[in-house]
Design a protein around this motif. Structure first.
Motif, mmCIF file in Angstrom:
data_model
loop_
_atom_site.group_PDB
_atom_site.id
_atom_site.type_symbol
_atom_site.label_atom_id
_atom_site.label_comp_id
_atom_site.label_asym_id
_atom_site.label_seq_id
_atom_site.Cartn_x
_atom_site.Cartn_y
_atom_site.Cartn_z
ATOM 1 N N LEU A 135 0.851 -1.186 0.000
ATOM 2 C CA LEU A 135 0.000 0.000 0.000
ATOM 3 C C LEU A 135 0.887 1.236 0.000
ATOM 4 C CD1 LEU A 135 -3.146 0.629 2.163
ATOM 5 C CD2 LEU A 135 -1.255 2.228 2.315
ATOM 6 N N PHE A 136 0.607 2.141 -0.937
ATOM 7 C CA PHE A 136 1.288 3.433 -0.989
ATOM 8 C C PHE A 136 0.283 4.531 -0.640
ATOM 9 C CE2 PHE A 136 4.705 1.426 -3.325
ATOM 10 C CZ PHE A 136 5.813 2.185 -2.979
ATOM 11 N N VAL A 137 0.758 5.522 0.103
ATOM 12 C CA VAL A 137 -0.041 6.710 0.406
ATOM 13 C C VAL A 137 0.807 7.924 0.065
ATOM 14 C CG1 VAL A 137 -1.436 7.905 2.121
ATOM 15 C CG2 VAL A 137 -1.018 5.455 2.353
ATOM 16 N N ASP A 138 0.245 8.829 -0.710
ATOM 17 C CA ASP A 138 0.980 10.029 -1.122
ATOM 18 C C ASP A 138 0.084 11.247 -0.937
ATOM 19 O OD1 ASP A 138 2.860 11.735 -2.077
ATOM 20 O OD2 ASP A 138 2.821 11.017 -4.158
ATOM 21 N N MET A 139 0.568 12.223 -0.192
ATOM 22 C CA MET A 139 -0.201 13.430 0.077
ATOM 23 C C MET A 139 -0.403 14.234 -1.205
ATOM 24 S SD MET A 139 0.682 16.576 2.681
ATOM 25 C CE MET A 139 0.826 15.491 4.087
ATOM 26 N N ILE A 140 -1.590 14.815 -1.357
ATOM 27 C CA ILE A 140 -1.921 15.624 -2.527
ATOM 28 C C ILE A 140 -1.550 17.080 -2.258
ATOM 29 C CG2 ILE A 140 -3.835 16.499 -3.926
ATOM 30 C CD1 ILE A 140 -5.187 13.797 -3.567
ATOM 31 N N ALA A 141 -0.958 17.714 -3.267
ATOM 32 C CA ALA A 141 -0.608 19.139 -3.206
ATOM 33 C C ALA A 141 0.362 19.438 -2.081
ATOM 34 C CB ALA A 141 -1.860 20.002 -3.081
ATOM 35 N N SER A 142 1.280 18.505 -1.793
ATOM 36 C CA SER A 142 2.221 18.717 -0.702
ATOM 37 C C SER A 142 3.239 19.806 -1.032
ATOM 38 C CB SER A 142 2.950 17.410 -0.392
ATOM 39 O OG SER A 142 3.631 16.927 -1.549
ATOM 40 N N THR A 143 3.646 19.915 -2.304
ATOM 41 C CA THR A 143 4.614 20.942 -2.675
ATOM 42 C C THR A 143 4.038 22.325 -2.471
ATOM 43 O OG1 THR A 143 5.560 19.441 -4.319
ATOM 44 C CG2 THR A 143 6.086 21.779 -4.534
ATOM 45 N N ARG A 144 2.797 22.483 -2.892
ATOM 46 C CA ARG A 144 2.130 23.772 -2.717
ATOM 47 C C ARG A 144 1.955 24.111 -1.228
ATOM 48 N NH1 ARG A 144 -3.717 24.343 -5.395
ATOM 49 N NH2 ARG A 144 -4.630 25.843 -3.952
ATOM 50 N N MET A 145 1.640 23.100 -0.428
ATOM 51 C CA MET A 145 1.484 23.330 0.995
ATOM 52 C C MET A 145 2.806 23.736 1.634
ATOM 53 S SD MET A 145 0.523 20.590 4.002
ATOM 54 C CE MET A 145 2.129 19.825 3.781
ATOM 55 N N ALA A 146 3.903 23.081 1.244
ATOM 56 C CA ALA A 146 5.199 23.402 1.814
ATOM 57 C C ALA A 146 5.641 24.809 1.470
ATOM 58 C CB ALA A 146 6.242 22.385 1.338
ATOM 59 N N ALA A 147 5.242 25.273 0.288
ATOM 60 C CA ALA A 147 5.628 26.628 -0.120
ATOM 61 C C ALA A 147 4.804 27.694 0.573
ATOM 62 C CB ALA A 147 5.496 26.754 -1.633
ATOM 63 N N ALA A 148 3.582 27.345 0.988
ATOM 64 C CA ALA A 148 2.672 28.343 1.561
ATOM 65 C C ALA A 148 2.698 28.396 3.076
ATOM 66 C CB ALA A 148 1.243 28.067 1.089
ATOM 67 N N ARG A 149 3.302 27.415 3.754
ATOM 68 C CA ARG A 149 3.265 27.357 5.213
ATOM 69 C C ARG A 149 4.669 27.371 5.787
ATOM 70 N NH1 ARG A 149 -1.748 25.024 7.159
ATOM 71 N NH2 ARG A 149 -3.113 24.457 5.417
ATOM 72 N N PRO A 150 4.804 27.801 7.042
ATOM 73 C CA PRO A 150 6.108 27.737 7.707
ATOM 74 C C PRO A 150 6.554 26.280 7.867
ATOM 75 C CG PRO A 150 4.587 29.154 8.917
ATOM 76 C CD PRO A 150 3.786 28.441 7.884
ATOM 77 N N PRO A 151 7.875 26.042 7.905
ATOM 78 C CA PRO A 151 8.365 24.663 8.016
ATOM 79 C C PRO A 151 7.837 23.930 9.254
ATOM 80 C CG PRO A 151 10.143 26.137 7.409
ATOM 81 C CD PRO A 151 8.967 27.005 7.722
ATOM 82 N N THR A 152 7.753 24.630 10.397
ATOM 83 C CA THR A 152 7.267 23.967 11.610
ATOM 84 C C THR A 152 5.826 23.510 11.451
ATOM 85 O OG1 THR A 152 6.692 26.136 12.518
ATOM 86 C CG2 THR A 152 8.843 25.225 13.113
ATOM 87 N N GLU A 153 5.017 24.298 10.775
ATOM 88 C CA GLU A 153 3.627 23.920 10.566
ATOM 89 C C GLU A 153 3.533 22.752 9.598
ATOM 90 O OE1 GLU A 153 -0.583 25.967 9.073
ATOM 91 O OE2 GLU A 153 1.152 27.214 9.622
ATOM 92 N N VAL A 154 4.417 22.732 8.596
ATOM 93 C CA VAL A 154 4.434 21.615 7.652
ATOM 94 C C VAL A 154 4.794 20.317 8.371
ATOM 95 C CG1 VAL A 154 5.599 20.659 5.623
ATOM 96 C CG2 VAL A 154 4.967 23.082 5.678
ATOM 97 N N VAL A 155 5.784 20.388 9.226
ATOM 98 C CA VAL A 155 6.192 19.192 9.972
ATOM 99 C C VAL A 155 5.060 18.709 10.868
ATOM 100 C CG1 VAL A 155 7.766 18.320 11.732
ATOM 101 C CG2 VAL A 155 8.642 19.751 9.882
ATOM 102 N N ASP A 156 4.355 19.647 11.499
ATOM 103 C CA ASP A 156 3.236 19.269 12.357
ATOM 104 C C ASP A 156 2.139 18.567 11.555
ATOM 105 O OD1 ASP A 156 1.772 19.454 14.966
ATOM 106 O OD2 ASP A 156 0.414 20.659 13.734
ATOM 107 N N LEU A 157 1.825 19.102 10.376
ATOM 108 C CA LEU A 157 0.812 18.476 9.525
ATOM 109 C C LEU A 157 1.252 17.093 9.059
ATOM 110 C CD1 LEU A 157 -0.352 21.513 7.348
ATOM 111 C CD2 LEU A 157 -1.708 20.292 9.049
ATOM 112 N N LEU A 158 2.532 16.970 8.696
ATOM 113 C CA LEU A 158 3.039 15.666 8.270
ATOM 114 C C LEU A 158 2.953 14.644 9.406
ATOM 115 C CD1 LEU A 158 6.180 16.578 6.118
ATOM 116 C CD2 LEU A 158 4.072 15.509 5.333
#
Length: 532
Positions: free
Chosen positions: A311-334
């Motif tokens: 089973l593979f799971v891949d987040m949608i629009a992750s690149t766009r999210m990483a560009a729009a949010r602070p790194p700490t918030e991205v890590v929290d979401l991940l």
């Protein structure tokens, strides 16, 4: 200090009882006339001896006082002073009693030689008993201080007599010394130095036997507590270790082999805790099952053939999210994203093989075999999509496939990794890319759905077949029966790209093969209006 003073007072009472009422000493008029003088002299000496004992105790305690005022770990000299304090203080008490016995003989010998010699022998024997009792009591009372001294600094053994010496000391004080007294009494009666009737002599022997029994009992209790207390402490600590109580330790307060045993236990527990932490950390990185197999079977390179579902799971629009949010918030979401995935995979008996950026690869059927990996993986995929949307609001594509793969350790002898390699892995990765642009968000290979149980097959709808990138034969695609369809009602592979997934459309197109394959194989190419 009070307990040692009590031991000396108790010894003085025993000496007085022996001299006044037990031993058959002639009570002539001269002895009676000197009784008051002897009593006052003895009382004066006892006071002087107490002053001497207190003064030496203050001197011997000075290193301990300096250490407690300064704080921190003790020096080697301070540690030695603390551990040897009971022995040194007991030697001082013994010296006071021996000096007193010599003074008693010198003061009374000219007028009452029988009383002088008998009293001197009694005081000498009492001094030996006082030494043993004072030492054992002092060592027991100073255990908390000794534990602090031995725990705050490097442990140095041989600060106390070994166990064999303690047992010999107990035997000597409780048996040998009273026996010497009885032999002396018997020899005096035989030689005529002690002139007593048979009744008086028998009463003296009975009284000394009673005192010997009481003294032996006290010394035996003290010695047994010295030996059994550390053993009981270790037994309780072993039970804590067996019950998985963390940070289990025993106090190190003994300078003999028992102290070495206490130190060895603490070091063993430290090593066990470190091994447990390493195993836990290892399990978190590679999975508990892989860690367990590695500990049991080693970490040789190579693998074995297994039928697995992946089973593979891949987040949608992750690149766009990483560009729009602070790194700490991205890590929290991940982390929230991965938490749901790990929980669902483990709930269905799967194994998280690796995290690849914002992508997760899970395996069902390796390293531990499963009776029906296809059913478990398909259930996990459906549940995972629902949980991700409900608990995190994060959208992701999920691809499922199955087949015979090689599962094992790959890499080099210095650095290896447990993984699964096979065509099913590539197929699941391509299906994940396609699922990211379809409303269902979950694609499974049709042969995986066919291999599942009837109940699970009823939860899936068969779609069309596509030739995926890197493959020659078309792959039948299935998606959850309760999943939403595209706006135009088309099946998987048709249009219906939402705004958030637009950035993944080119990636999904690349998941479909540009090479039509050999002429003998079915030729399938998507229509221009299809996105896969």
């Amino acid at each position: 200090m009070a307990s040692m003073a009590g031991a000396n007072v108790f010894a003085g009472v025993i000496a007085a009882v022996l001299l006044l009422w037990v031993l058959p000493i002639p009570r002539d008029a001269q002895v009676s006339d000197r009784g008051d003088v002897i009593f006052l002299t003895a009382l004066t000496y006892l006071v002087a001896g107490a002053v001497i004992s207190v003064g030496t105790a203050i001197v011997l305690l000075s290193p301990l006082t300096r250490w407690r005022r300064r704080g921190g770990p003790p020096t080697t000299a301070e540690q030695s002073a603390v551990m040897l304090l009971p022995l040194r203080q007991s030697l001082v008490h013994t010296a006071v009693w021996l000096i007193g016995s010599l003074a008693f003989i010198a003061y009374n010998y000219s007028d009452t030689p029988n009383l002088a010699i008998t009293g001197g022998i009694v005081l000498a024997l009492v001094s030996v008993g006082t030494f043993g009792a004072s030492y054992m009591l002092g060592e027991r009372i100073l255990r908390p201080v000794a534990a602090r001294a031995l725990s705050d600094a490097e442990y140095a053994p041989q600060y106390a007599p070994p166990i064999s010496m303690r047992l010999l000391l107990t035997w000597g004080l409780g048996t040998l010394v009273p026996t010497i007294g009885l032999l002396t009494l018997a020899i005096g009666q035989i030689t005529g130095w002690v002139d007593a009737t048979s009744t008086t002599f028998a009463a003296a022997v009975i009284a000394m036997c009673v005192l010997t029994g009481l003294t032996s009992l006290v010394l035996t209790l003290l010695t047994s507590s010295h030996l059994s207390d550390p053993v009981r402490q270790l037994r309780a600590a072993l039970l804590d270790v067996r019950n998985d109580v963390r940070d289990t330790r025993v106090n190190v307060y003994d300078g003999s082999e028992l102290g070495m045993l206490q130190v060895g236990f603490n070091r063993m527990v430290t090593a066990v805790d470190e091994r447990r932490r390493l195993r836990t950390l290892f399990g978190k990185h590679v999975g508990d099952d892989v860690a367990r197999l590695a500990l049991e079977n080693g970490t040789e390179l190579g693998g074995e053939t297994r039928f697995v579902a992946v089973l593979f799971v891949d987040m949608i629009a992750s690149t766009r999210m990483a560009a729009a949010r602070p790194p700490t918030e991205v890590v929290d979401l991940l982390n929230r994203f991965f938490e749901v995935i790990v929980e669902v995979v483990h709930r269905h008996g799967g194994f998280i093989n690796k995290f690849i950026g914002d992508e997760v690869f899970a395996v069902f059927g390796a390293p531990l075999e499963m009776p029906d990996p296809c059913t478990a993986t398909l259930r996990a995929a459906r549940r995972m999509h629902t949980e991700l949307v409900r608990r995190t609001g994060i959208d992701a594509g999920i691809g499922v496939s199955s087949g015979v793969c090689v599962a094992g350790n790959v890499g080099a002898a210095e650095r290896l990794e447990y993984t699964v390699i096979g065509d099913a892995v590539n197929e699941a990765a391509r299906l994940t890319e396609l699922a990211k642009i379809h409303p269902s968000r979950v694609f499974a290979a049709q042969h995986t759905v066919t291999a599942a149980c009837a109940e699970e097959r009823a939860q899936w709808t068969a779609g069309r077949s596509l030739v995926l990138r890197g493959r020659r034969m078309p792959t039948g695609i299935a998606y959850p029966a309760d999943a939403p369809t595209a706006a135009d009602g088309s099946e998987p592979g048709a249009g219906g790209v939402d705004g958030d997934a637009a950035g993944d459309e080119a990636e999904a197109h690349s998941a479909v093969a540009d090479d039509p394959g050999p002429a003998t194989e079915p030729r399938y190419r998507p229509r221009p209006d299809e996105t896969a």
